[in-house]
Structure formats: C-alpha cells, structure tokens
Design an enzyme around this catalytic site. Structure first.
Site, PDB file in Angstrom:
ATOM      1  N   GLU A 233      -3.260   7.739  -3.900  1.00 53.56           N
ATOM      2  CA  GLU A 233      -3.344   6.152  -3.399  1.00 53.56           C
ATOM      3  C   GLU A 233      -3.287   5.055  -4.097  1.00 53.56           C
ATOM      4  O   GLU A 233      -3.918   5.294  -5.339  1.00 53.56           O
ATOM      5  CB  GLU A 233      -4.579   6.091  -2.440  1.00 53.56           C
ATOM      6  CG  GLU A 233      -4.628   4.778  -1.573  1.00 53.56           C
ATOM      7  CD  GLU A 233      -6.011   4.765  -0.814  1.00 53.56           C
ATOM      8  OE1 GLU A 233      -5.878   4.949   0.431  1.00 53.56           O
ATOM      9  OE2 GLU A 233      -7.175   4.725  -1.518  1.00 53.56           O
TER      10      GLU A 233
ATOM     11  N   TYR B  79       0.886  -1.285  -0.101  1.00 55.70           N
ATOM     12  CA  TYR B  79      -0.074  -0.009  -0.183  1.00 55.70           C
ATOM     13  C   TYR B  79       1.081   1.259   0.213  1.00 55.70           C
ATOM     14  O   TYR B  79       1.829   1.427   0.735  1.00 55.70           O
ATOM     15  CB  TYR B  79      -0.741   0.111   1.384  1.00 55.70           C
ATOM     16  CG  TYR B  79      -1.728   1.440   1.277  1.00 55.70           C
ATOM     17  CD1 TYR B  79      -2.791   1.507   0.888  1.00 55.70           C
ATOM     18  CD2 TYR B  79      -1.114   2.268   2.163  1.00 55.70           C
ATOM     19  CE1 TYR B  79      -3.559   2.724   0.949  1.00 55.70           C
ATOM     20  CE2 TYR B  79      -1.757   3.603   2.425  1.00 55.70           C
ATOM     21  CZ  TYR B  79      -2.924   3.684   1.634  1.00 55.70           C
ATOM     22  OH  TYR B  79      -3.660   4.977   1.706  1.00 55.70           O
TER      23      TYR B  79
END
Length: 385
Positions: free
Chosen positions: A196, A108
C-alpha cells in the site's frame, strides 16, 4: 509479517518505485546528521507498525537539521497512540528522516488478494492521504480496481486506465504507470499479502513518489525469503505472540477472559464464535496445529496462562493427526508443572477420545469434560464469570 515504513520503501526502491530521499535514525544525533545530508527541510516520522502516526503527533516537519534533532528528541521514547495501536500505544524507538517534496496531489495505491477471485487486485483512488476504509465506506465509487492476472502482472493498459481514472494529467501518466507496474512486480516478487502507498503523490513538477508505504509479507512464504526475516522487529509484536511462534504455535492475543486452545484455524474461529454466543469473550486465538506434541501443548498452556486476564480455559480438540490421548497427556503435564489455578473445560472428539478422557479423569485434577461445543462454551463462560 509486518515491516516498518523505511524498510518497505527500501524494498520498493529496488523495484524502481520512486521514493523520497531518507534514512532511518535511532537517536536525535543521527536524525540531525541525516537532515544535514539531505540539506533542506525534512519530515521526521515515527516508525511503528501502525497507521495514523501523524494524527498522534508522530510526524513533524523540520525546516533544518537543528530543528530535526529537536523534534527527534521529543518523538523518540514517546508512547505513540493511534487508532490502530489501541489505548496502550507503541513505544517509538526509531525514526525515518526524509526530504520534503512539493505536493500537488495526494493519491492512493494498494494491492491485496481478492479471495473470491483467487487473484490479486490493484486498487487506486484519487482520495489519497485518507483512511482507505473510510473512503470505501462513504464513497466506494472512488476506489478503482483492476484484477491482476497471474503470469501477466499489472499490464501497462490497466495502469494507464487507473492513472486516467484518478485524474492524473497527461504529463504525469507515464511516471505513474511505471510506478504502478513496479509496485505490482514488488508485490509478487516479495510474496506480499498487502502492498500500500498512501499517499502516492504527484509533485508540482509532474513527478510521482511513494510518500508513505506499507508492506505485509506472507508468513507462509518467508522460507523463500530468508533475507527478509532480518526485517522483523520483535519490539513491535505482542510478547506472547513472539513466544508462541518459537514453538510453532499460532497465537493472537484478544481482550476477553476465556483462553482458547484448539487445533485448526476453522475450529478456532468457531470456538470464538460460540463463546461469544454463550455470553463470554475470548482472550485469544491459539491454534496448536494438527500435529502438536505433548510438549507443544504444555507450552501452549504456559503461554495462555501468562495472560493475567484469562479466568478460564476451553480446550476444544478434534483428534485426527493430533490424537486425543496425546492432547490429554500434555494437558495433565502442564497442570502438574505449571500449578494451574484457573478452571479448565475440555471438549474432545476423534482419534483415541476414550483414552484421552480416561487420562483426564484419572489425573487427579478437576477438569470439566464437556459433551459438545455448546455445553463446553456454556460451562467455560460460567466458570470465567
């Protein structure tokens, strides 16, 4: 301003963030053609402004172009419901068809503004592919953070620290560092409020890719990026919010029964809080701004009343640049032209407040004038019920 995954990936690719080969498709035939050009197995992904698409059935693997077309026919036109769309879901009108990759690990990456520090913070975690909120709640120690200093950006040292912290093997560190620094450059250059990548993948041959991407652009900086306005998809936004933006109004639809019209975001938040405290529930956040005209006030009313769930309206204004008499004139004009049927409570203080109250009193309409915020909240909640 939110944008689609395929748009976010196109922007990131310009800053050298590695992304899979893929193209957008609006029909099943187009999806099949894209899959033929990729020449191999592909993933067909619904494009809506919400996460959790895979769990909702909006992301499917296809072994070849024929199967990609079949899957596209099923996904296009479906109402996709995820944990972020609410029970009403979103209509799927476009797809991203892209190559599959041999995934070794899912990681991530994300950048947001830390409002306490007043600086962007780069976040990384070995727990990719999961909702980062869930990771933060259950295992916050797995989220690594590096503050980005303005003027310096994310330094190679910081990126290496994050790469090693996520357990990326030495052979893949250089690629990960390059991707992370590129993501930080894109965040700054695009005036993003969020960037993101989840998951950020490491493949079996040691390469890294942004397998998914989400970018939210700061509305206040869009004037510097006129080209990015073309990325706005009005179909993904609430129709009332789109209408409000045409008149310079800040409107967010909520699920209560008390319509709120205020001037100033801080006062709007306080108004919603005190309505909840009085036992009610706000139907919206509507900030007409400090310099609203009588015409804007009228349009604000029209938008408020377009929500059939609104049972009463609270106008909470502190007159400064927006004088109370200007507000009252707009309210009376709206009441005459729009045939308002719901009760209206008005609380106003500030510039020309006595003149404003006089306009309301002499209008012939049955406005309830409150003496303070608590009195206003209690009155409007009672009327809404």
């Amino acid at each position: 301003m939110k944008i689609h995954e395929y748009q976010a990936k196109a922007l990131l690719a310009k800053y050298n963030v590695p992304v899979p080969r893929g193209e957008v498709a609006y029909t099943a035939a187009e999806a099949e053609d894209v899959a033929k050009r990729i020449a191999g197995s592909v993933v067909v992904k619904a494009q809506i402004h919400a996460g959790g698409r895979g769990k909702g059935g909006g992301v499917k693997l296809a072994k070849d172009a024929t199967e990609a077309g079949q899957i596209a026919r099923k996904i296009l036109g479906m109402t996709l419901v995820t944990h972020q769309t609410g029970p009403e879901g979103r209509l799927v009108q476009r797809l991203l068809v892209e190559e599959t990759l041999p995934i070794e690990r899912e990681l991530y990456l994300g950048i947001v503004l830390d409002r306490v520090q007043g600086k962007p913070v780069f976040m990384a975690s070995a727990e990719g592919g999961m909702d980062i909120e869930e990771v933060a709640a259950k295992t916050p120690e797995l989220i690594l953070k590096e503050t980005i200093e303005p003027g310096l950006g994310l330094t190679p040292y910081q990126a290496r620290k994050l790469a090693f912290g996520m357990g990326i093997p030495p052979a893949g560190v250089n690629g990960a560092v390059a991707a992370m620094t590129a993501l930080a450059k894109a965040y700054e250059a695009l005036d993003a409020s969020l960037a993101e990548i989840n998951p950020f993948i490491l493949t079996k041959d040691g390469k890294v890719y942004a397998l998914d991407a989400k970018i939210t652009l700061d509305d206040n900086a869009i004037y510097r990026h006129k080209d990015l306005l073309e990325l706005r998809d009005l179909n993904e936004e609430d129709p009332l919010e789109v209408e409000a933006s045409k008149f310079g109004l800040n409107y967010i639809k909520l699920d209560g029964s008390v319509g709120c019209m205020v001037n100033g975001a801080g006062l709007a938040m306080a108004t919603m809080d005190i309505i909840k405290y009085a036992g009610g529930s706000p139907a919206n956040f509507l900030d007409v701004g400090g310099g609203a005209s009588a015409e804007q006030v009228k349009n604000a009313f029209r938008i408020l009343l377009s929500d059939k769930h609104v049972k009463a309206v609270l106008i909470n204004i502190f007159g400064g640049i927006l004088r109370c008499d200007t507000l009252a004139t707009g309210v009376v004009a709206a009441a005459r032209d729009l045939n308002i049927q719901v009760p209206i409570v008005v609380r106003m203080e500030g510039t020309n407040v006595e003149m404003g109250r006089q306009i309301l009193t002499e209008s012939g309409f049955n406005f309830a004038v409150a003496e303070g915020m608590r009195d206003a909240a209690e009155k409007v909640v009672r009327l809404a019920q």
